[in-house]
Write an enzyme that holds these catalytic residues in place. Structure first.
Site, PDB file in Angstrom:
ATOM      1  N   TYR A  94       0.811  -1.220   0.000  1.00 41.28           N
ATOM      2  CA  TYR A  94       0.000   0.000   0.000  1.00 41.28           C
ATOM      3  C   TYR A  94       0.847   1.274   0.000  1.00 41.28           C
ATOM      4  CZ  TYR A  94      -4.524  -2.251   0.352  1.00 41.28           C
ATOM      5  OH  TYR A  94      -5.656  -2.976   0.068  1.00 41.28           O
ATOM      6  N   GLU A 181      -8.386 -27.396  10.285  1.00 42.88           N
ATOM      7  CA  GLU A 181      -8.242 -26.703   9.001  1.00 42.88           C
ATOM      8  C   GLU A 181      -9.179 -25.512   8.883  1.00 42.88           C
ATOM      9  OE1 GLU A 181      -9.318 -27.384   4.278  1.00 42.88           O
ATOM     10  OE2 GLU A 181      -9.142 -29.127   5.580  1.00 42.88           O
ATOM     11  N   ASP A 238     -10.097 -31.604   5.906  1.00 42.25           N
ATOM     12  CA  ASP A 238     -11.061 -32.182   4.979  1.00 42.25           C
ATOM     13  C   ASP A 238     -10.492 -33.425   4.307  1.00 42.25           C
ATOM     14  OD1 ASP A 238     -13.168 -30.456   5.375  1.00 42.25           O
ATOM     15  OD2 ASP A 238     -12.642 -29.124   3.720  1.00 42.25           O
TER      16      ASP A 238
END
Length: 369
Positions: A94, A181, A238
């Site tokens: 930025y 996760e 997962d």
């Protein structure tokens, strides 16, 4: 690096005459080159390969941009080191959005510079902005500022940047650490009071909200190094290639940060679940499983090419590929009660997810003891 660049410019600005005298009136076409580490490739010695920034190059928009970006990053880093003011990759971006164009440009340059000099990012006073969370009253994090982050069993706390942590304390009766996760699953388990409400003892939970940031990996690594071997350290991810890849980042480190993997990889972390092999044994309703996408298929093929992938992980990936289906952790929350009871995860507060976590952690703790 800067001196090398200036010497190259100086060499381009002088022409050696026949009599050995230099003339500054006639200029050569500059040919400048700066070498950086290429973290995506390794040499035969296992070190990062090199890549070059060159000027001039044939670009319609001009070829000095890449060097301008490099020296702007160096300038901001140098300012931070001189003034003692830390910065982040986001801060750097930025400060000159028009020059950098994309955040990824800054991310790559910062990590390549650290790899070039064989340092960690924090040595350059570039901090990792943390996104991770930790839950559990059994952990206390002491910061150099004098602030103390006290863990809570139902309200997660933000994980501080590793360079801000002076020390941390863990209660002696902590029995397990669970890395989750997904933030949604993490928050669900927090609300259920899993870190103090299980029959297997008190615990600590951590999430990196998907692929973990440096601060989260640093905390998990620190816990892995400090806690005795009888404390189980496991990950709940997962049942798909991305879940296994996230587990791999915690255990072995990431490809892009391989120069820091010795300080970030937690080799003792175990895979708690979810595994496609156990999902197949449960014989769940097919509607609870999601079909593999093209991205999933490509990810599996890419991961199977990794030479050091554990055999058990490879088997799970191949089984996922053969079945063409994947299961997310949330599938446990969607099980009808009769089905949860049938597979043995329906007897803890009528919550299959909680029962699954408790059973698997109990098994790991028993083996560790």
């Amino acid at each position: 690096m800067v001196l090398s660049f200036l010497k190259q410019i100086e060499a381009c600005g002088a022409v050696i005459l026949d009599d050995g005298e230099e003339s500054q009136g006639k200029k050569q076409r500059p040919k400048l080159e700066i070498q950086l580490a290429d973290r995506k490739r390794l040499t035969v010695d296992g070190e990062p390969a090199k890549r070059s920034l060159k000027f001039p190059k044939r670009f319609a928009t001009g070829s000095s941009r890449s060097m301008a970006q490099l020296f702007r990053v160096l300038d901001i880093m140098h300012e931070g080191l001189v003034t003692g003011t830390p910065t982040t990759k986001r801060d750097i971006y930025y400060k000159d959005v028009a020059l950098f164009g994309r955040q990824s440009v800054v991310d790559t340059l910062v990590d390549d510079l650290a790899a070039t000099w064989g340092t960690q990012r924090c040595d350059l006073n570039v901090r990792a902005a943390s996104k991770g969370l930790v839950c559990g009253a059994g952990i206390t994090i002491n910061l150099y500022s004098g602030e103390v982050v006290q863990g809570n069993d139902t309200e997660p706390s933000n994980i501080p940047a590793g360079e801000d942590i002076e020390s941390f304390g863990v209660d002696e009766d902590i029995a397990w650490v669970l890395v989750v996760e997904k933030e949604a699953v993490f928050q669900t388990l927090c609300q259920l009071g899993v870190t103090h409400g299980l029959n297997i003892g008190k615990g600590i939970m951590v999430t990196g909200k998907g692929y973990p940031d440096i601060a989260t990996r640093h905390l998990v690594k620190s816990l892995g190094d400090a806690l005795p071997k009888h404390v189980a350290l496991a990950a709940l991810v997962d049942c798909d290639p991305y879940g296994i890849d996230i587990l791999s980042v915690y255990r072995y480190g990431s490809q892009s940060m391989r120069h820091e993997n010795d300080t970030l990889a937690t080799r003792r972390i175990k895979w708690l679940g979810l595994r496609i092999s156990e999902v197949m044994e449960w014989d769940l309703d097919p509607s609870l499983l999601l079909p593999l996408t093209d991205y999933d298929e490509n990810k599996i093929r890419s991961m199977l090419k990794r030479p050091h992938l554990p055999r058990r992980w490879r088997d799970e990936l191949e089984a996922t590929q053969a079945r063409g289906r994947k299961a997310e952790i949330e599938v446990l929350c969607s099980l009808p009660r009769d089905q949860a009871l049938r597979i043995g995860v329906g007897d803890s507060m009528n919550n299959p997810l909680l029962a699954y976590v408790e059973q698997k952690l109990h098994s790991l703790i028993s083996r560790a003891s």
